[in-house]
Design a protein around this motif. Structure first.
Motif, PDB file in Angstrom:
ATOM      1  N   LEU A 135     -39.726 -35.026  44.684  1.00 38.33           N
ATOM      2  CA  LEU A 135     -39.813 -36.442  45.017  1.00 38.33           C
ATOM      3  C   LEU A 135     -40.538 -36.697  46.341  1.00 38.33           C
ATOM      4  O   LEU A 135     -41.262 -37.691  46.480  1.00 38.33           O
TER       5      LEU A 135
ATOM      6  N   ASN B 155     -45.478 -39.259  37.823  1.00 39.29           N
ATOM      7  CA  ASN B 155     -45.783 -40.690  37.906  1.00 39.29           C
ATOM      8  C   ASN B 155     -44.501 -41.468  38.217  1.00 39.29           C
ATOM      9  O   ASN B 155     -43.407 -40.902  38.340  1.00 39.29           O
ATOM     10  N   ASP B 156     -44.651 -42.776  38.341  1.00 35.99           N
ATOM     11  CA  ASP B 156     -43.513 -43.605  38.751  1.00 35.99           C
ATOM     12  C   ASP B 156     -42.369 -43.528  37.748  1.00 35.99           C
ATOM     13  O   ASP B 156     -41.194 -43.430  38.128  1.00 35.99           O
ATOM     14  N   ARG B 157     -42.698 -43.543  36.490  1.00 37.31           N
ATOM     15  CA  ARG B 157     -41.653 -43.485  35.450  1.00 37.31           C
ATOM     16  C   ARG B 157     -40.925 -42.153  35.481  1.00 37.31           C
ATOM     17  O   ARG B 157     -39.698 -42.098  35.322  1.00 37.31           O
ATOM     18  N   GLN B 158     -41.642 -41.083  35.697  1.00 35.25           N
ATOM     19  CA  GLN B 158     -41.014 -39.772  35.766  1.00 35.25           C
ATOM     20  C   GLN B 158     -40.150 -39.627  37.018  1.00 35.25           C
ATOM     21  O   GLN B 158     -39.084 -38.999  36.984  1.00 35.25           O
ATOM     22  N   GLU B 159     -40.605 -40.192  38.129  1.00 36.19           N
ATOM     23  CA  GLU B 159     -39.792 -40.144  39.342  1.00 36.19           C
ATOM     24  C   GLU B 159     -38.484 -40.926  39.165  1.00 36.19           C
ATOM     25  O   GLU B 159     -37.418 -40.489  39.634  1.00 36.19           O
ATOM     26  N   THR B 160     -38.555 -42.069  38.489  1.00 37.69           N
ATOM     27  CA  THR B 160     -37.335 -42.839  38.221  1.00 37.69           C
ATOM     28  C   THR B 160     -36.365 -42.026  37.372  1.00 37.69           C
ATOM     29  O   THR B 160     -35.147 -42.017  37.631  1.00 37.69           O
TER      30      THR B 160
ATOM     31  N   LYS C 175     -39.021 -44.019  51.277  1.00 34.73           N
ATOM     32  CA  LYS C 175     -40.180 -43.903  50.384  1.00 34.73           C
ATOM     33  C   LYS C 175     -40.097 -44.886  49.226  1.00 34.73           C
ATOM     34  O   LYS C 175     -41.117 -45.460  48.815  1.00 34.73           O
ATOM     35  N   TYR C 176     -38.901 -45.063  48.681  1.00 30.36           N
ATOM     36  CA  TYR C 176     -38.749 -45.889  47.482  1.00 30.36           C
ATOM     37  C   TYR C 176     -37.996 -47.188  47.801  1.00 30.36           C
ATOM     38  O   TYR C 176     -37.268 -47.710  46.957  1.00 30.36           O
TER      39      TYR C 176
ATOM     40  N   ASP D 118     -38.509 -50.102  45.308  1.00 34.13           N
ATOM     41  CA  ASP D 118     -38.305 -49.837  43.881  1.00 34.13           C
ATOM     42  C   ASP D 118     -36.844 -50.111  43.524  1.00 34.13           C
ATOM     43  O   ASP D 118     -35.941 -49.450  44.030  1.00 34.13           O
TER      44      ASP D 118
ATOM     45  N   LYS E  72     -34.862 -47.081  41.511  1.00 42.18           N
ATOM     46  CA  LYS E  72     -34.651 -45.892  42.338  1.00 42.18           C
ATOM     47  C   LYS E  72     -33.660 -46.183  43.469  1.00 42.18           C
ATOM     48  O   LYS E  72     -32.753 -45.377  43.736  1.00 42.18           O
TER      49      LYS E  72
END
Length: 1199
Positions: free
Chosen positions: A451, A463-468, A526-527, A530, A533
């Motif tokens: 992350l 990507n953003d979806r995978q990080e979520t 960082k997030y 979002d 997250k």
């Protein structure tokens, strides 16, 4: 067949000790049978077998007789095979003789009996057979006597019609076969060894070769071959005579025994049994209807696939039955599904090419199953398939970090999670993988690295979806490690942890705190913007060990965390994010820890700033002469949302008319004010308030309730719902319940709603809750709502209804206001049935009489609505009327089985129902039926809840409303009165009678079952007993109801209504009412309320009119009567008075009526009761006593 058992063992056994007819005999005294010794299990099985072998060597016939009686007794048979029978009778004759010795009163036998003793007996029984063959394998089993006799007996018993014989002998035969397989395996090994020795000796040079040894080896091999052939013959005999027939036995347990043992044979002696000739039986039986048998098939195959060498020989079987195994992963029996998944895991280990991608995908989705054993098995399959294979380029990678092997596996987990399209079930996925991949899921350093760290050159970043998805999986893994129990919906509850698990839990929690105390501020930074997250990341601190902040000198990281939470609060207005921030502050601000002051100061500063900002914005927003714009409203709303999330004190005057154009502001302002009142109540309750706070709270509460009442009539639906919910909560909190538990000082705070408020609350429910799904068009985009939004809307309406029903249950509003709720029970059963039913149950416990009044009121409301819709021409076969009757039937079931407890309530219900039926005069003028008379047809559904004495009382009350003219009417419009009177008069001691009438049109649906009327003498009213003998005789005359096509008149006072059974007596016992011809002069005046003596006179007269009609019908009746009479069964304890009457089903004999009934709708729940005592034990909740059915339907006599 049985034997003599002697003390000691060996050839020197004295003749006075042995077995006689299966009994152990010592010095001429019988002690225990072989069955008793095995059952008790006090002696070692080896010793018991050795004693029997010695007895067999001494006297073969006697010992074998004891063994045969052992199998007979193990089957539960009380008989014994004598020596004479053994010598002169065939096995089939012996089995037939033993069948006659069975105890017919009980179907139990040793193998089916419960308890530890009989469980141990089954184990000892199987061990005895195995040890017996093992000890006899070198000599006795080859004597062509013992084994032939035993196999012949077991074969005959296994073909018996007696389940006990068949079950016991099948188990014995299968265990005997298993023992012989072991013997054959030993023989095969010895033959191989002998052959190798022979080849080695023969290959020697001639000078060193020993010819004598070669001859000995050849002779030994020959003997072994002969023994092998004989054992194979025995096995073939058992397999073909027992297994082939019993593997498809009608009893599932017998089939399971066969499949379990053939699995053992194939595993033990694979060279002989592991081929398609035997595997096919397992494959076929996987389609068995019983889960127990299917389970044995899977466990048998698991034993084969577990051995990789054997698995390679199952390719043909796997290709043939693979689809069936895959489909069994969805078996309705959870145990079978679990074993099917485990079998596929073994298949996967044996070969990667057997299962296709579609086969694997059918297992993958089971990791989200609510049944944890299935999910865990599927998780193991997933782990073996995706994570257990390592490529050559993965060797030598670091243990932790982004470039480690776990980094690659975590990415694979993320990809699988996203592809499954069940993102909200991350906790289920983690729980499924926890047992087999906990080390991977606990690698939080690698997850943080993925992350926070920048990807290496050539590495593809998430990507953003995978990080979520990764953040969600990381949170779920943390929760699983700290809580040590499955997620909600999977598992029965928290289990007690072992000492090892508790230590691991503490270690994991410490490690989580040390890692995330440093990493969490960085992740939030960082997030920060979002939503998903941040919401998940803010839940991590509640799993911290807060002492580590001090002991580990991590205060600076705590300050960093508090700053990041501050930033999140200022940047977000979403409720879920703000609630997460509030929860985090609440957990960190714990007085037990030294960090309390630091966190409390930070939270107070944050709230002070929010309050100051809100006051400034509100002042500008409400300035006179200026119209607030959208930007101003947004600023006020966002700040109000943040303050609401922290539940802090606010000044009360938040709701102003100028803010009405902004519904969201009103909603959150009401919510904040609600919290204010609750916090004030908490302070007053615990005694921490100052003098005068109670009075202030009461004023604020009343003012706020009036304000919420005003908003209930608002235009905006969301505002109305919020006001309604808050108002219901406040009315419940400040009801009379507030002074319970010794809080009498709060009595001045009790607030009861007035009638206008109760009416507004009820109208709100009727307008917004009881609506069709298609009518609820509250979607913001104006388009048709999808399925998810419909479910959410239904959930919201259920909450609103539950809030109002709580007011009824806790007696905050009048109980009779529930009438408008209860009347919706059947119409909205799928949506609100559980809520309404529970409300009725609780209301009945509060006040049974008021509950009954509420039920009848709800039926009256529905009836009036139906009249207003259809007018005076009411069709009692219409769906609306039938719907009210069905509702009444369900209402009657809520009174339960104890009629004495609900006696007064049911009587009051009938009283109100009768008054309602005669309340409005006929719109047709004099002579016509009252407008509400059909309501009596609905009231019939409650007659079954009246006890006999109350039926008479209710009947007398009904007569007060009847005129003499009503007694002479026979048109259809008067049928409800006939039906209701009959439900009160008929079925004397059958308190479960309910009459359905009024449906005379052809093709109508009738809900009918059969009830038994009692003798007329038992049904006679006390008043009738005092009449002259002639009148009394005529009054008890039996009536026959014929349809109108036969032109038979139907007077009102007859005992039998339309479509009910008719009581008939033996013609020889007919009383002199058949000769009664005296005419009765009718009075000229008729009154609204007839005296009782007039009722008895009318009854007598009508009985005479009916006599002529009954005589015409008598001949046909007598034929049916004689037929039924033959089926009468009288118990030894019945007196003449207790005997049941003879019933002719007139409905069945009337052609016109028969054609008008749909017999497909007739439900049969219980057979007719045998006597009065049984009838009182029947549960009326489970059947409708108004039924009419022929005895042939139940195949039992009515009597």
């Amino acid at each position: 067949m049985g034997g003599d058992k002697s003390k000691g063992g060996g050839a020197g056994r004295v003749p006075g000790v042995g077995w006689v007819n299966g009994h152990h005999k010592e010095n001429g005294t019988e002690t225990m049978t072989l069955f008793e010794m095995v059952k008790m299990g006090k002696s070692a099985t080896q010793a018991v077998v050795d004693d029997w072998i010695e007895a067999y060597k001494h006297d073969k016939e006697s010992a074998l007789l004891g063994l045969i009686n052992f199998f007979i007794q193990c089957s539960g048979c009380k008989g014994a095979v004598s020596g004479e029978m053994f010598r002169h009778m065939q096995n089939s004759d012996i089995i037939r003789k033993m069948t006659e010795e069975f105890d017919e009163d009980s179907g139990d036998y040793p193998l089916t009996l419960s308890g530890p003793q009989w469980k141990k007996f089954r184990i000892n029984f199987c061990d005895f057979i195995a040890v017996l063959v093992r000890q006899c394998q070198y000599s006795i089993i080859y004597d062509e006597y013992m084994m032939d006799t035993v196999i012949s007996l077991l074969t005959g018993l296994s073909d018996s019609q007696v389940r006990a014989f068949r079950h016991t002998s099948t188990l014995a035969a299968m265990k005997l076969m298993t023992a012989l397989v072991n013997v054959a395996l030993n023989l095969s090994i010895n033959m191989d060894n002998t052959q190798r020795q022979y080849e080695a000796e023969r290959n020697k040079v001639i000078a060193k070769r020993a010819n004598d040894r070669l001859e000995l080896l050849l002779q030994k091999r020959k003997e072994l071959q002969e023994n092998q052939d004989e054992i194979e013959n025995m096995m073939n005999a058992i397999f073909k005579a027992v297994f082939v027939h019993r593997y498809r036995d009608a009893i599932a347990e017998i089939r399971a025994i066969c499949i379990e043992e053939i699995g053992v044979w194939m595993k033990l002696y694979s060279d002989a049994f592991l081929n398609d000739s035997y595997l096919k039986y397992v494959g076929w039986t996987m389609h068995d209807k019983q889960g127990e048998v299917r389970l044995k098939c899977l466990t048998a195959l698991q034993g084969l696939f577990y051995n990789r060498e054997l698995g390679s020989r199952l390719e043909l079987f796997t290709s043939r039955f693979k689809d069936r195994i895959v489909s069994m992963t969805l078996d309705k029996e959870y145990d079978v599904a679990v074993q099917a998944i485990k079998l596929l895991t073994l298949v996967l280990q044996s070969s990667d090419e057997v299962l296709t991608a579609e086969d694997c995908e059918s297992v993958y989705h089971l990791v989200y199953s609510a049944h944890r054993p299935i999910a865990v098995s599927a998780g193991e399959f997933l782990f073996k398939k995706l994570f257990s294979h390592r490529g050559p380029n993965e060797e030598g990678l670091p243990r932790r970090g982004r470039q480690s092997l776990n980094g690659s596996l975590i990415k694979t987990t993320i990809f699988f999670f996203l592809e499954s399209e069940l993102h909200e079930h991350g906790a289920y996925l983690v729980d499924s993988l926890w047992d087999c991949a906990s080390e991977l899921l606990k690698d939080w350093e690698t997850m943080i690295s993925l992350l926070l760290d920048e990807p290496m050159p050539g590495e593809e970043a998430l990507n953003d979806r995978q990080e979520t998805a990764l953040v969600e999986i990381m949170l779920c893994a943390i929760r699983q490690a700290c809580e040590c129990h499955p997620p909600v919906g999977r598992g029965t509850g928290k289990r007690v942890l072992t000492a090892k698990e508790k230590k691991m839990q503490l270690d994991d929690r410490t490690r989580i705190t040390e890692i995330f105390a440093i990493a969490l501020p960085l992740l939030l930074a960082k997030y920060c913007v979002d939503i998903d997250k941040v919401t998940n990341l803010l839940q991590i601190p509640k799993f911290f060990d807060l002492d580590i902040y001090t002991t580990g000198r991590l205060e600076k990281h705590l300050d960093a965390l508090l700053r990041q939470i501050w930033e999140v609060v200022y940047k977000h207005t979403e409720n879920e994010v703000l609630e997460a921030c509030s929860t985090t502050y609440h957990y960190l601000c714990n007085e037990e820890f030294t960090i309390f002051n630091r966190v409390d100061i930070a939270r107070s500063q944050l709230l002070d700033e929010l309050l100051d900002k809100f006051n400034r914005l509100l002042e500008d927003f409400l300035q006179e002469g200026e119209e607030p714009d959208e930007d101003d409203a947004y600023q006020v709303l966002s700040t109000l949302k943040k303050i609401s999330a922290f539940h802090n004190d606010l000044l009360l005057g938040l709701i102003y008319p100028s803010s009405f154009s902004f519904p969201q502001i009103v909603i959150h302002a009401m919510q904040c004010t609600h919290y204010i009142i609750l916090w004030h109540l908490a302070k007053v309750s615990d005694g921490s308030s100052v003098k005068g706070d109670t009075v202030t709270l009461r004023k604020q509460m009343k003012a706020f309730c009036l304000m919420c009442q005003h908003f209930i009539s608002s235009i905006n639906t969301a505002v109305k719902e919020q006001a309604f919910t808050i108002l219901c909560d406040l009315l419940l909190i400040f009801s009379h319940q507030i002074i319970s538990s010794g809080r009498e000082q709060l009595e001045c705070l009790i607030y009861s709603p007035d009638s206008s408020l109760q009416a507004e609350l009820l109208n709100f429910i009727l307008d917004l809750v009881f609506i069709d799904q298609d009518d609820d068009d509250n979607s913001t985009d104006g388009q048709q709502e999808d399925e998810a939004s419909k479910i959410e809307a239904l959930h919201k309406r259920r909450n609103l209804l539950a809030a109002y029903c709580k007011l009824i249950v806790y007696n905050v509003v009048e109980i009779n206001t529930g009438a408008d709720i209860f009347k919706q029970y059947t119409k909205y059963y799928n949506d609100y049935g559980d809520i309404i039913k529970e409300t009725m149950s609780k209301t009945r416990q509060i006040d049974k009489i008021q509950y009954a009044k509420t039920l009848i009121l709800s039926l009256q409301k529905l009836f009036n609505e139906m009249l207003s819709e259809f007018g005076f021409t009411l069709d009692r076969s219409s769906s609306a009327f039938c719907g009210i009757k069905e509702l009444a039937r369900r209402f009657s079931l809520t009174f339960g089985l104890d009629q004495l407890k609900t006696r007064e309530a049911v009587a009051m219900l009938h009283k109100d129902g009768i008054e309602f039926a005669f309340k409005v005069h006929s719109p047709q003028g004099d002579g016509g039926p009252p407008l509400n008379l059909p309501f009596l047809d609905i009231l019939c559904e409650f007659s079954s809840k009246l006890i006999r004495q109350d039926k008479k009382t209710v009947h007398m009350y009904l007569e007060r409303f009847m005129t003499f003219q009503m007694a002479l009417q026979r048109e259809d419009c008067w049928l409800p009165l006939i039906s209701y009177r009959n439900s009160l008069q008929g079925g004397g001691d059958d308190d479960t009678m309910s009459v359905i009438s009024g449906i005379s049109s052809r093709g109508s649906t009738v809900r009918s079952k059969k009830s038994k009327p009692t003798s007329a003498s038992k049904r006679r009213l006390p008043e009738e007993a005092s009449l002259p003998a002639e009148e009394n005789s005529c009054i008890s005359s039996d009536a026959v109801w014929m349809n109108r096509e036969q032109s038979v008149s139907t007077p009102l006072m007859m005992h039998s209504p339309h479509l009910t059974s008719t009581v008939l007596r033996d013609p020889k016992k007919m009383r002199q009412e058949q000769s009664c011809t005296t005419a009765f002069i009718m009075p000229t005046e008729q009154h609204q309320q007839q005296p009782l003596h007039q009722h008895t006179q009318v009854t007598w007269m009508l009985a005479q009119r009916q006599h002529a009609e009954a005589r015409q019908h008598q001949e046909r009746v007598n034929l049916h009567y004689a037929k039924i009479r033959n089926h009468i069964r009288r118990g030894p304890g019945l007196t003449e008075e207790d005997e049941e009457p003879i019933v002719e089903d007139v409905m069945m004999s009337s052609e016109a009526v028969h054609e008008g009934i749909d017999f497909d709708t007739m439900d049969i729940d219980l057979p007719a009761s045998k006597n009065r005592r049984e009838r009182t034990e029947l549960k009326p909740d489970y059947f409708d006593p108004s039924s009419i059915m022929d005895d042939s339907v139940l195949n039992v006599s009515m009597f």
